[in-house]
Design a protein around this motif. Structure first.
Motif, mmCIF file in Angstrom:
data_model
loop_
_atom_site.group_PDB
_atom_site.id
_atom_site.type_symbol
_atom_site.label_atom_id
_atom_site.label_comp_id
_atom_site.label_asym_id
_atom_site.label_seq_id
_atom_site.Cartn_x
_atom_site.Cartn_y
_atom_site.Cartn_z
ATOM 1 N N ALA A 31 0.854 -1.188 0.000
ATOM 2 C CA ALA A 31 0.000 0.000 0.000
ATOM 3 C C ALA A 31 0.887 1.234 0.000
ATOM 4 C CB ALA A 31 -0.916 0.000 1.218
ATOM 5 N N ALA A 32 1.051 1.841 -1.151
ATOM 6 C CA ALA A 32 1.873 3.051 -1.294
ATOM 7 C C ALA A 32 3.264 2.840 -0.721
ATOM 8 C CB ALA A 32 1.175 4.238 -0.631
ATOM 9 N N GLY A 33 3.829 1.673 -1.019
ATOM 10 C CA GLY A 33 5.177 1.367 -0.576
ATOM 11 C C GLY A 33 5.267 0.671 0.764
ATOM 12 N N VAL A 34 4.149 0.480 1.448
ATOM 13 C CA VAL A 34 4.152 -0.183 2.754
ATOM 14 C C VAL A 34 3.635 -1.610 2.586
ATOM 15 C CG1 VAL A 34 3.326 -0.100 5.122
ATOM 16 C CG2 VAL A 34 3.690 2.029 3.864
ATOM 17 N N PRO A 35 4.459 -2.619 2.843
ATOM 18 C CA PRO A 35 3.969 -3.999 2.754
ATOM 19 C C PRO A 35 2.894 -4.255 3.818
ATOM 20 C CG PRO A 35 6.373 -3.919 2.791
ATOM 21 C CD PRO A 35 5.887 -2.557 3.176
ATOM 22 N N VAL A 74 -13.701 -10.753 14.477
ATOM 23 C CA VAL A 74 -14.118 -9.365 14.264
ATOM 24 C C VAL A 74 -14.640 -9.218 12.833
ATOM 25 C CG1 VAL A 74 -13.402 -6.946 14.271
ATOM 26 C CG2 VAL A 74 -12.394 -8.541 15.901
ATOM 27 N N PRO A 75 -15.852 -8.704 12.652
ATOM 28 C CA PRO A 75 -16.416 -8.547 11.305
ATOM 29 C C PRO A 75 -15.838 -7.328 10.598
ATOM 30 C CG PRO A 75 -17.994 -7.757 12.902
ATOM 31 C CD PRO A 75 -16.831 -8.308 13.698
ATOM 32 N N ALA A 76 -14.532 -7.376 10.354
ATOM 33 C CA ALA A 76 -13.821 -6.260 9.728
ATOM 34 C C ALA A 76 -12.602 -6.815 9.010
ATOM 35 C CB ALA A 76 -13.384 -5.237 10.778
ATOM 36 N N TRP A 77 -12.123 -6.067 8.040
ATOM 37 C CA TRP A 77 -10.815 -6.346 7.454
ATOM 38 C C TRP A 77 -9.752 -5.921 8.453
ATOM 39 C CZ3 TRP A 77 -9.476 -8.512 2.733
ATOM 40 C CH2 TRP A 77 -10.549 -8.778 1.855
ATOM 41 N N ARG A 78 -8.779 -6.784 8.692
ATOM 42 C CA ARG A 78 -7.639 -6.422 9.536
ATOM 43 C C ARG A 78 -6.425 -6.337 8.628
ATOM 44 N NH1 ARG A 78 -10.793 -10.365 9.846
ATOM 45 N NH2 ARG A 78 -9.362 -11.908 10.714
ATOM 46 N N VAL A 79 -5.893 -5.145 8.487
ATOM 47 C CA VAL A 79 -4.743 -4.922 7.612
ATOM 48 C C VAL A 79 -3.547 -4.571 8.488
ATOM 49 C CG1 VAL A 79 -3.756 -3.547 5.755
ATOM 50 C CG2 VAL A 79 -6.161 -4.240 5.658
ATOM 51 N N HIS A 80 -2.578 -5.472 8.507
ATOM 52 C CA HIS A 80 -1.400 -5.346 9.352
ATOM 53 C C HIS A 80 -0.271 -4.745 8.516
ATOM 54 C CE1 HIS A 80 -3.302 -7.929 12.440
ATOM 55 N NE2 HIS A 80 -3.843 -8.527 11.385
ATOM 56 N N LEU A 81 0.130 -3.523 8.853
ATOM 57 C CA LEU A 81 1.167 -2.828 8.095
ATOM 58 C C LEU A 81 2.551 -3.161 8.642
ATOM 59 C CD1 LEU A 81 -0.406 0.739 7.777
ATOM 60 C CD2 LEU A 81 -0.477 -1.118 6.116
ATOM 61 N N ALA A 82 3.525 -3.233 7.751
ATOM 62 C CA ALA A 82 4.910 -3.446 8.165
ATOM 63 C C ALA A 82 5.505 -2.150 8.682
ATOM 64 C CB ALA A 82 5.742 -3.974 7.000
ATOM 65 N N MET A 83 6.153 -2.223 9.821
ATOM 66 C CA MET A 83 6.900 -1.084 10.328
ATOM 67 C C MET A 83 8.137 -0.861 9.455
ATOM 68 S SD MET A 83 5.573 0.338 13.158
ATOM 69 C CE MET A 83 6.849 0.867 14.316
ATOM 70 N N PRO A 84 8.751 0.308 9.498
ATOM 71 C CA PRO A 84 9.966 0.550 8.709
ATOM 72 C C PRO A 84 11.037 -0.507 8.971
ATOM 73 C CG PRO A 84 9.163 2.600 9.643
ATOM 74 C CD PRO A 84 8.319 1.515 10.242
ATOM 75 N N MET A 85 11.692 -0.932 7.897
ATOM 76 C CA MET A 85 12.796 -1.891 7.941
ATOM 77 C C MET A 85 12.390 -3.247 8.525
ATOM 78 S SD MET A 85 15.936 0.702 8.954
ATOM 79 C CE MET A 85 17.195 -0.577 8.833
ATOM 80 N N CYS A 86 11.098 -3.563 8.442
ATOM 81 C CA CYS A 86 10.591 -4.829 8.971
ATOM 82 C C CYS A 86 9.824 -5.573 7.881
ATOM 83 C CB CYS A 86 9.673 -4.587 10.168
ATOM 84 S SG CYS A 86 10.492 -3.860 11.594
ATOM 85 N N GLY A 87 9.611 -6.868 8.093
ATOM 86 C CA GLY A 87 8.884 -7.661 7.120
ATOM 87 C C GLY A 87 9.597 -7.651 5.782
#
Length: 285
Positions: A31-35, A74-87
């Protein structure tokens, strides 16, 4: 186990929250450069959005955090973003580059820039997520663990992103307390004093603009545990505290980079987060 509010006791939300018999396959994306690692709601299709930022302790990647705290009920999308220099953003496939940064200067080379970058990445990442997934344009939920907790708190206190509810787990609530976990006495000056003061969310509790669940392991670092209790006291009826007996700081075993089976104590945290976000979504409906 119970979620408590200062001055009263309240049982956990008891609505249906059983995970699906066959958990959905995580969706890997950018997402805009964020895994990110996304988990769809059990029913699939359009649903609200919860955005998370992982720990820098185990689990220390978006995929590992998704496995530790899937919040499948949870009835929702859970989107887990990578912190900088991680993942997927690790340098050379390891955390060696992060270690070099905090050895150089834990506050100014590591803690502060990671929190700033992750916070500043959210608007563009959120726009990209909404273009890729059926999450609509309504208020989001936010969740952060450890250093990712400081990101979630900055989003709640310092940005205009609409948020229906937040949660933090063993969070970096006062950055001064986190700096004290590193070896040696930190050489503060006027600039670095301003940085840690800016990242003191007990002092900035009045700016936190959505209901907040504060999850704290009873065996977390004593200073972080104390900060969690202070934040709940400062927020009053706008917050709830979930204490987890026996939980230290990590939520997974080392190395904590790849997804791993959920540990029993992480399952307790997951159940509390699931109850919290289900209840907040019901109130927001």
């Amino acid at each position: 186990m119970a979620i408590t509010v200062p001055g009263e006791w309240r049982p956990l939300y008891r609505g249906p929250m059983h995970p699906p018999a066959h958990p959905p396959t995580p969706i890997k994306g950018n997402a805009a450069g964020v895994p990110f690692t996304a988990l769809p709601p059990a029913a699939g299709g359009a649903a609200p959005l919860i955005v998370t930022w992982h720990m820098l302790d185990a689990p220390r990647s978006d995929a590992a955090f998704a496995a530790a705290l899937p919040m499948a009920g949870v009835p929702a999308w859970r989107v887990h973003l990578a912190m900088p220099m991680c993942g997927a953003r690790m340098v050379g496939g390891s955390t060696d580059a992060i270690v070099a940064l905090f050895q150089k200067d834990p506050l100014m080379s590591f803690l502060n820039p990671f929190v700033e970058q992750a916070t500043e990445e959210l608007p563009a990442a959120l726009e990209s997520i909404r273009a890729q997934l059926p999450v609509g344009d309504g208020p989001i939920g936010v969740l952060g663990g450890s250093l990712g907790g400081a990101v979630a708190l900055r989003v709640l206190a310092e940005t205009e992103t609409p948020v229906f509810a937040g949660a933090v787990v063993n969070a970096a609530i006062r950055m001064r307390s986190v700096v004290e976990l590193f070896p040696g006495e930190y050489p503060y000056d006027s600039e670095t004093e301003q940085v840690v003061d800016r990242l003191d969310f007990v002092a900035k509790a009045d700016a936190i603009r959505a209901p907040l669940l504060v999850v704290s392991g009873e065996d977390d670092h004593p200073a972080l545990r104390a900060d969690a209790l202070d934040l709940v006291a400062a927020l009053g009826q706008r917050s709830e505290l979930l204490s987890i007996p026996g939980l230290g700081h990590p939520l997974a075993d080392d190395p904590g980079i790849e997804p791993a089976p959920q540990l029993p104590l992480a399952a307790e945290v997951d159940a509390g987060l699931t109850a919290w976000f289900r209840g907040q979504l019901a109130r927001a409906a």
